[in-house]
Structure formats: structure tokens, C-alpha cells
Design a protein around this motif. Structure first.
Motif, PDB file in Angstrom:
ATOM      1  N   PHE A  79       3.222  10.860  22.985  1.00 55.31           N
ATOM      2  CA  PHE A  79       1.830  11.115  23.369  1.00 55.31           C
ATOM      3  C   PHE A  79       1.583  12.622  23.345  1.00 55.31           C
ATOM      4  CE2 PHE A  79       2.721   6.982  25.009  1.00 55.31           C
ATOM      5  CZ  PHE A  79       1.519   6.302  25.031  1.00 55.31           C
ATOM      6  N   LEU A  80       0.587  13.039  22.579  1.00 50.03           N
ATOM      7  CA  LEU A  80       0.219  14.458  22.518  1.00 50.03           C
ATOM      8  C   LEU A  80      -1.093  14.628  23.269  1.00 50.03           C
ATOM      9  CD1 LEU A  80       1.019  15.026  18.734  1.00 50.03           C
ATOM     10  CD2 LEU A  80       2.515  15.436  20.698  1.00 50.03           C
ATOM     11  N   PHE A  81      -1.018  15.191  24.490  1.00 56.78           N
ATOM     12  CA  PHE A  81      -2.216  15.281  25.333  1.00 56.78           C
ATOM     13  C   PHE A  81      -3.094  16.476  24.998  1.00 56.78           C
ATOM     14  CE2 PHE A  81      -0.309  11.919  27.707  1.00 56.78           C
ATOM     15  CZ  PHE A  81      -1.400  11.238  28.210  1.00 56.78           C
ATOM     16  N   ASP A  82      -2.647  17.258  24.056  1.00 60.51           N
ATOM     17  CA  ASP A  82      -3.488  18.275  23.422  1.00 60.51           C
ATOM     18  C   ASP A  82      -2.797  18.585  22.109  1.00 60.51           C
ATOM     19  OD1 ASP A  82      -1.319  19.911  24.090  1.00 60.51           O
ATOM     20  OD2 ASP A  82      -2.340  20.792  25.812  1.00 60.51           O
ATOM     21  N   LEU A  83      -3.415  19.370  21.278  1.00 56.53           N
ATOM     22  CA  LEU A  83      -2.819  19.712  19.987  1.00 56.53           C
ATOM     23  C   LEU A  83      -2.719  21.227  19.855  1.00 56.53           C
ATOM     24  CD1 LEU A  83      -4.753  17.144  17.785  1.00 56.53           C
ATOM     25  CD2 LEU A  83      -2.288  17.140  18.204  1.00 56.53           C
ATOM     26  N   PRO A  84      -1.588  21.719  19.370  1.00 54.99           N
ATOM     27  CA  PRO A  84      -1.463  23.164  19.182  1.00 54.99           C
ATOM     28  C   PRO A  84      -2.325  23.636  18.010  1.00 54.99           C
ATOM     29  CG  PRO A  84       0.465  22.041  18.302  1.00 54.99           C
ATOM     30  CD  PRO A  84      -0.383  20.990  18.954  1.00 54.99           C
ATOM     31  N   LEU A  85      -2.749  24.884  18.053  1.00 51.02           N
ATOM     32  CA  LEU A  85      -3.545  25.441  16.955  1.00 51.02           C
ATOM     33  C   LEU A  85      -2.676  25.717  15.734  1.00 51.02           C
ATOM     34  CD1 LEU A  85      -5.759  27.969  18.962  1.00 51.02           C
ATOM     35  CD2 LEU A  85      -6.445  25.742  18.056  1.00 51.02           C
ATOM     36  N   ASN A  86      -1.389  25.841  15.941  1.00 49.96           N
ATOM     37  CA  ASN A  86      -0.456  26.128  14.858  1.00 49.96           C
ATOM     38  C   ASN A  86       0.221  24.832  14.401  1.00 49.96           C
ATOM     39  OD1 ASN A  86       1.712  26.906  13.245  1.00 49.96           O
ATOM     40  ND2 ASN A  86       2.146  28.734  14.461  1.00 49.96           N
ATOM     41  N   GLU A  91     -10.832  17.065  18.687  1.00 52.50           N
ATOM     42  CA  GLU A  91     -11.258  16.089  17.675  1.00 52.50           C
ATOM     43  C   GLU A  91     -11.143  16.714  16.281  1.00 52.50           C
ATOM     44  OE1 GLU A  91     -15.080  13.490  16.078  1.00 52.50           O
ATOM     45  OE2 GLU A  91     -15.277  14.549  17.974  1.00 52.50           O
ATOM     46  N   ILE A  92     -11.598  17.965  16.156  1.00 53.17           N
ATOM     47  CA  ILE A  92     -11.514  18.666  14.871  1.00 53.17           C
ATOM     48  C   ILE A  92     -10.053  18.782  14.439  1.00 53.17           C
ATOM     49  CG2 ILE A  92     -11.892  20.889  13.707  1.00 53.17           C
ATOM     50  CD1 ILE A  92     -14.312  21.272  15.659  1.00 53.17           C
ATOM     51  N   LEU A  93      -9.186  19.230  15.358  1.00 53.72           N
ATOM     52  CA  LEU A  93      -7.771  19.398  15.034  1.00 53.72           C
ATOM     53  C   LEU A  93      -7.104  18.073  14.683  1.00 53.72           C
ATOM     54  CD1 LEU A  93      -6.348  21.996  17.594  1.00 53.72           C
ATOM     55  CD2 LEU A  93      -6.281  22.159  15.112  1.00 53.72           C
ATOM     56  N   ALA A  94      -7.386  17.031  15.475  1.00 52.84           N
ATOM     57  CA  ALA A  94      -6.760  15.727  15.237  1.00 52.84           C
ATOM     58  C   ALA A  94      -7.106  15.214  13.842  1.00 52.84           C
ATOM     59  CB  ALA A  94      -7.208  14.723  16.308  1.00 52.84           C
ATOM     60  N   ARG A  95      -8.378  15.307  13.479  1.00 52.09           N
ATOM     61  CA  ARG A  95      -8.798  14.819  12.160  1.00 52.09           C
ATOM     62  C   ARG A  95      -8.247  15.694  11.036  1.00 52.09           C
ATOM     63  NH1 ARG A  95     -14.530  13.334  10.888  1.00 52.09           N
ATOM     64  NH2 ARG A  95     -13.369  12.513   9.122  1.00 52.09           N
ATOM     65  N   TRP A  96      -8.219  17.015  11.261  1.00 53.42           N
ATOM     66  CA  TRP A  96      -7.711  17.915  10.219  1.00 53.42           C
ATOM     67  C   TRP A  96      -6.218  17.692   9.994  1.00 53.42           C
ATOM     68  CZ3 TRP A  96      -4.898  22.812  10.033  1.00 53.42           C
ATOM     69  CH2 TRP A  96      -4.999  23.449   8.784  1.00 53.42           C
ATOM     70  N   TYR A  97      -5.456  17.557  11.096  1.00 54.87           N
ATOM     71  CA  TYR A  97      -4.022  17.302  10.972  1.00 54.87           C
ATOM     72  C   TYR A  97      -3.749  15.943  10.333  1.00 54.87           C
ATOM     73  CZ  TYR A  97      -2.738  21.327  13.927  1.00 54.87           C
ATOM     74  OH  TYR A  97      -2.530  22.593  14.427  1.00 54.87           O
ATOM     75  N   MET A  98      -4.545  14.931  10.716  1.00 54.93           N
ATOM     76  CA  MET A  98      -4.291  13.569  10.253  1.00 54.93           C
ATOM     77  C   MET A  98      -4.811  13.328   8.833  1.00 54.93           C
ATOM     78  SD  MET A  98      -5.129   9.965  12.171  1.00 54.93           S
ATOM     79  CE  MET A  98      -6.869  10.302  12.314  1.00 54.93           C
ATOM     80  N   GLU A  99      -6.067  13.712   8.587  1.00 55.29           N
ATOM     81  CA  GLU A  99      -6.689  13.379   7.307  1.00 55.29           C
ATOM     82  C   GLU A  99      -6.544  14.490   6.268  1.00 55.29           C
ATOM     83  OE1 GLU A  99     -10.756  11.940   7.986  1.00 55.29           O
ATOM     84  OE2 GLU A  99     -10.122  11.495  10.045  1.00 55.29           O
ATOM     85  N   GLY A 100      -6.531  15.737   6.710  1.00 53.07           N
ATOM     86  CA  GLY A 100      -6.422  16.854   5.775  1.00 53.07           C
ATOM     87  C   GLY A 100      -4.975  17.135   5.396  1.00 53.07           C
ATOM     88  N   LEU A 101      -4.152  17.440   6.404  1.00 51.28           N
ATOM     89  CA  LEU A 101      -2.748  17.796   6.155  1.00 51.28           C
ATOM     90  C   LEU A 101      -1.811  16.590   6.094  1.00 51.28           C
ATOM     91  CD1 LEU A 101      -2.328  20.898   8.504  1.00 51.28           C
ATOM     92  CD2 LEU A 101      -2.378  20.919   6.025  1.00 51.28           C
TER      93      LEU A 101
END
Length: 203
Positions: A70-77, A110-120
Motif C-alpha cells: 500500500f502506497l499512502f502517498d507517491l514520491p515525486l521521484n 491523482e496526477i502522479l498515480a496516473r502518470w506513473y501507471m499510464e505514462g511510465l
């Protein structure tokens, strides 16, 4: 895993309000011995059922017996995200890993989750040269964060464009890597200061 000791405290209290389970904690305020004991307690069959840790838990510990993260937040890096996932995605892992990423809508998570999941596609695989890919899109990503507010939410058009272009760029990088020389990996691995020191030491 979450980013801070304060979040560890909040999650620990919230879990205690809902279920009665043995919970181990792991954060930077504990001594190395305490952290070792809690990690060992969590690893035992009859031990703690949940381990709640701050970012320090993403460094150097192996939990290949765990298959729910469980990731309760996402790192910027994104390299830090790879480290977090790497704690459970190790030799000896016998299960598919399920990664849970709760986030607040219209937030930077939300932005990070989608970028990490769908972009990267970073929840599915390790990416060579992820640091340089991140650098290429970092300014646009932060621009999206700045535009994001509770009133207007996420700029959907900009987000979709960023995800799409990141995805295309990652495909191109993969193709280049398949063709031979891993230039991104070489660039990312070369640390001039470390190299100069090593040369001086050898000399």
C-alpha cells in the motif's frame, strides 16, 4: 509505505480504529535495533500482520514474503517509487504483487498515480533511464501540479497529453535499448565526481 513519520502515526491510529491486528512500525525515530526487531516480527508467520513504515522502509530492507503493498502517498521521484516496489519485488517472491494506491481526486497524487501507471507503466516494470525520462517531463508535470486546485481540479487535457507523450517516449526508449547500446543507462550511471575520485585513488 508513506513519506513521513507523521503519516505513519496517522495511519497507525486509523488502522487501530477499524481493526484489531498486530501492527509493526518502522520509521526514522527508531533505533536500528528497534527497526530490526520490528522487521523480524513482521517476517514471522505468527508475527505482525501489517508493517507501516516511513520512507526509510524503502531503503535496504527485503520483504519478498509480502505481496500486498500500500502506497499512502507517491514520491515525486520515480526512482524512489522503484525503490519502494523493490522492497517486495525481489528474488524469492513467489506471488504476483498487488500494489494499492489510494489517492484524493483532483490532487497531485491523482496526477502522479496516473502518470506513473499510464505514462511510465512503472507499477508493472522497471524502466531503464527512468531518471532521465523524468527530467524530460518534470517541468510539465510540475506545471500540472500548479494548475491543480480544489476548485478546478486536474486539467484533463494537459494530463492526457502528458500521459500520451510520456508513453510514446518510453516506447521509443525501449526500442533504442532493444537495438543495442543502452545510452540512457550509461548516461544515468556515469557520475563524474565519483569517477574522478576513483581515478585519483587508483593513481
Amino acid at each position: 509505505i508513506c513519506s513521513s513519520k507523521e503519516k505513519v502515526d496517522a495511519i497507525d491510529k486509523a488502522v487501530a480504529n477499524h481493526i484489531s491486528l498486530d501492527v509493526a512500525r518502522f520509521d526514522e525515530t527508531m533505533s536500528l535495533l528497534q527497526r530490526d526487531r520490528n522487521a523480524a516480527w513482521f517476517s514471522r508467520q505468527d508475527g505482525a500482520k501489517i508493517l507501516i513504515c516511513s520512507e526509510i522502509g524503502s531503503e535496504g530492507r527485503n520483504f519478498q514474503f509480502v505481496h500486498h503493498l500500500f502506497l499512502f502517498d507517491l514520491p515525486l521521484n520515480p526512482e524512489l517509487l522503484e525503490q519502494r516496489i523493490g522492497r517486495v519485488d525481489r528474488i524469492g517472491q513467489k506471488n504476483d504483487i498487488t500494489i494499492h494506491v489510494p489517492y484524493i481526486r483532483s490532487s497531485i497524487y491523482e496526477i502522479l498515480a496516473r502518470w506513473y501507471m499510464e505514462g511510465l507503466n512503472l507499477f508493472e516494470k522497471n524502466i531503464s533511464g527512468v531518471h532521465l525520462i523524468h527530467k524530460k517531463f518534470e517541468t510539465r508535470l510540475h506545471d500540472l501540479f500548479t494548475r491543480c486546485s480544489k476548485k478546478t481540479g486536474v486539467d484533463a487535457d494537459l494530463q492526457e497529453r502528458l500521459i500520451s507523450e510520456t508513453k510514446s517516449y518510453c516506447i521509443k526508449v525501449d526500442q533504442k535499448l532493444d537495438q543495442g547500446k543502452n545510452i540512457l543507462l550509461e548516461m544515468n550511471s556515469y557520475k563524474p565526481e565519483s569517477a574522478k575520485k576513483m581515478i585519483r585513488d587508483i593513481a
